[in-house]
Design a protein around this motif. Structure first.
Motif, mmCIF file in Angstrom:
data_model
loop_
_atom_site.group_PDB
_atom_site.id
_atom_site.type_symbol
_atom_site.label_atom_id
_atom_site.label_comp_id
_atom_site.label_asym_id
_atom_site.label_seq_id
_atom_site.Cartn_x
_atom_site.Cartn_y
_atom_site.Cartn_z
ATOM 1 N N ALA A 140 0.739 -1.197 0.026
ATOM 2 C CA ALA A 140 -0.124 0.151 0.084
ATOM 3 C C ALA A 140 0.782 1.381 0.146
ATOM 4 C CB ALA A 140 -0.961 -0.066 1.114
ATOM 5 N N ASP A 220 -7.385 6.701 1.509
ATOM 6 C CA ASP A 220 -6.261 6.558 0.918
ATOM 7 C C ASP A 220 -5.672 5.156 0.860
ATOM 8 O OD1 ASP A 220 -6.115 9.578 0.546
ATOM 9 O OD2 ASP A 220 -5.924 9.457 2.550
ATOM 10 N N PHE A 241 -6.506 7.707 -6.768
ATOM 11 C CA PHE A 241 -5.275 7.130 -6.421
ATOM 12 C C PHE A 241 -4.968 6.423 -5.308
ATOM 13 C CE2 PHE A 241 -4.690 10.962 -9.543
ATOM 14 C CZ PHE A 241 -4.449 10.052 -10.562
ATOM 15 N N ARG A 243 -4.559 3.133 -2.627
ATOM 16 C CA ARG A 243 -3.859 1.911 -2.779
ATOM 17 C C ARG A 243 -4.598 0.779 -1.927
ATOM 18 N NH1 ARG A 243 -2.089 6.378 -1.446
ATOM 19 N NH2 ARG A 243 -0.671 5.594 -0.131
ATOM 20 N N VAL A 268 -12.308 1.028 -9.719
ATOM 21 C CA VAL A 268 -10.943 0.751 -9.800
ATOM 22 C C VAL A 268 -10.571 1.487 -11.105
ATOM 23 C CG1 VAL A 268 -9.164 -0.815 -10.249
ATOM 24 C CG2 VAL A 268 -10.812 -1.370 -8.775
ATOM 25 N N MET A 269 -11.163 1.712 -12.029
ATOM 26 C CA MET A 269 -10.670 2.466 -13.218
ATOM 27 C C MET A 269 -11.044 3.970 -13.077
ATOM 28 S SD MET A 269 -12.402 2.016 -16.896
ATOM 29 C CE MET A 269 -14.036 2.479 -16.485
ATOM 30 N N SER A 272 -8.561 5.587 -10.552
ATOM 31 C CA SER A 272 -7.294 5.201 -10.815
ATOM 32 C C SER A 272 -6.643 4.714 -9.547
ATOM 33 C CB SER A 272 -6.422 6.401 -11.076
ATOM 34 O OG SER A 272 -6.685 6.898 -12.353
ATOM 35 N N ILE A 273 -7.456 3.585 -9.116
ATOM 36 C CA ILE A 273 -7.085 2.683 -7.835
ATOM 37 C C ILE A 273 -5.988 1.694 -8.051
ATOM 38 C CG2 ILE A 273 -8.087 1.311 -5.901
ATOM 39 C CD1 ILE A 273 -10.650 2.788 -6.173
ATOM 40 N N ARG A 274 -5.056 1.604 -7.336
ATOM 41 C CA ARG A 274 -4.144 0.455 -7.582
ATOM 42 C C ARG A 274 -4.465 -0.597 -6.566
ATOM 43 N NH1 ARG A 274 0.467 -1.192 -5.201
ATOM 44 N NH2 ARG A 274 1.011 0.934 -4.132
ATOM 45 N N MET A 275 -4.927 -1.766 -7.089
ATOM 46 C CA MET A 275 -5.223 -2.994 -6.142
ATOM 47 C C MET A 275 -4.296 -4.155 -6.415
ATOM 48 S SD MET A 275 -9.038 -4.927 -6.270
ATOM 49 C CE MET A 275 -9.767 -3.550 -5.988
ATOM 50 N N GLU A 276 -3.585 -4.607 -5.355
ATOM 51 C CA GLU A 276 -2.622 -5.594 -5.462
ATOM 52 C C GLU A 276 -2.886 -6.675 -4.476
ATOM 53 O OE1 GLU A 276 2.564 -5.936 -5.428
ATOM 54 O OE2 GLU A 276 1.392 -4.175 -5.433
#
Length: 337
Positions: A140, A220, A241, A243, A268-269, A272-276
């Motif tokens: 994150a 965030d 943005f 995470r 998510v699109m 602009s979320i980053r999901m890992e």
């Protein structure tokens, strides 16, 4: 030496039941060259074990049928035919679900005397703690001013995430189920806002309310332990943005029908979320830094070890089932020795 161990007898469908398992007494043979005999002191159970009870392809092989299951354990060396281990040494292994065992020395990790209790290596000083540490700080990428939302916040991993985020100065919104867990998060861990998801008809509205209450515009960082409605709420309240560190999704592990949530995955699109997704074993390179940090925090009184303890291997399945009924507070452990 005779030792009891728990075997997987059949692969569960939906929520596991006692008849899926069997208690077996194993007589340990004489040690072979290069082997070590260990009596387990503690073992831990965690939700990821449910995945290994099925034969679906995953990042680790499934448990074999009619064989002892595996899981984190810490024990003391009884006898050794390897020069790296001596009687009395404290070792950790993945050979839980049994009272004692013989194993090659390569299956064990010697634990130095750090002043920590042995079971700490199953909690904040072990893979559980590393999962929280790596997920929050590396996956994150926690940044100054971040608002952090944690699901499953009163569990083994979640409670450590909350504490690390708090000691680094961040506002934390924590979700858990029931009055005992929410009181623990508020009164013991000192998080900024708490959601009892069992008392909320709409989790997204509850998260929006708590975000507003702490003076934030959204979240965030989301540390995911639960999935389902929790993930849907996090997506709805995420700042651009944001995470998401995806550690687990316990709400989905025993589902036999197709999941129905989240229904807003397109955010998510849009945001602009980053999901890992991640597992701690892929981040062992940071273990020395992690262990130094958590040991120092614990000794300074900044990191609390919370445990739910069951006594004896007879109650190991009770501990495991308790993960899914919400009976856990902090790390779920079984005391074996």
């Amino acid at each position: 030496m005779d030792a009891r161990e728990i075997h997987l007898k059949r692969r569960p469908v939906g929520m596991p039941v006692a008849d899926d398992f069997a208690m077996v007494v194993n007589s340990l043979p004489e040690l072979a060259e290069g082997e070590v005999q260990v009596r387990n002191l503690w073992m831990a159970v965690d939700p990821a074990m449910r995945g290994r009870m099925s034969d679906a392809k995953s990042y680790v092989p499934p448990f074999a049928l009619d064989a002892p299951m595996e899981g984190p354990a810490v024990g003391t060396v009884v006898a050794s035919r390897d020069p790296g281990f001596a009687p009395g040494d404290i070792v950790s292994s993945r050979l839980g679900w049994r009272e004692a065992f013989n194993a090659p020395a390569s299956a064990l990790r010697l634990r130095p005397d750090t002043g920590l209790p042995p079971q700490a290596y199953l909690g904040f000083a072990g893979v559980t703690g590393l999962t929280a540490y790596a997920g929050l700080l590396k996956i994150a990428a926690l940044r100054p001013g971040d608002v952090v939302f944690v699901s499953g916040a009163a569990g083994g991993v979640g409670s450590i995430v909350c504490q690390i985020a708090r000691l680094k100065g961040h506002k934390v919104i924590a979700a858990a189920g029931g009055a005992q867990k929410t009181a623990y998060l508020r009164d013991t861990l000192g998080v900024d806002a708490v959601i009892d998801y069992k008392a909320e008809p709409n989790l997204t509205r509850a998260l929006a309310r708590e975000v507003k209450a702490i003076g934030a515009t959204g979240i965030d960082v989301y540390f995911e332990n639960v999935g389902g409605e929790h993930l849907q709420a996090a997506l709805a309240l995420a700042n651009p943005f944001a995470r998401f560190a995806i550690c687990g999704m316990i709400s989905q592990y025993n589902v036999t029908d197709a999941p129905t949530v989240p229904r807003n995955l397109t955010l998510v699109m849009v945001k602009s979320i980053r999901m890992e997704g991640f597992i701690a074993l892929n981040h062992m390179d940071i273990e020395p830094h992690f262990l130094a940090d958590v040991t120092a925090w614990h000794k300074a009184g900044l990191l609390t070890a919370t445990e739910t303890v069951h006594e004896g291997i007879d109650h190991a399945l009770d501990a495991f089932f308790g993960l899914f009924s919400g009976a856990d507070l902090g790390r779920m452990l079984v005391k074996l020795g």
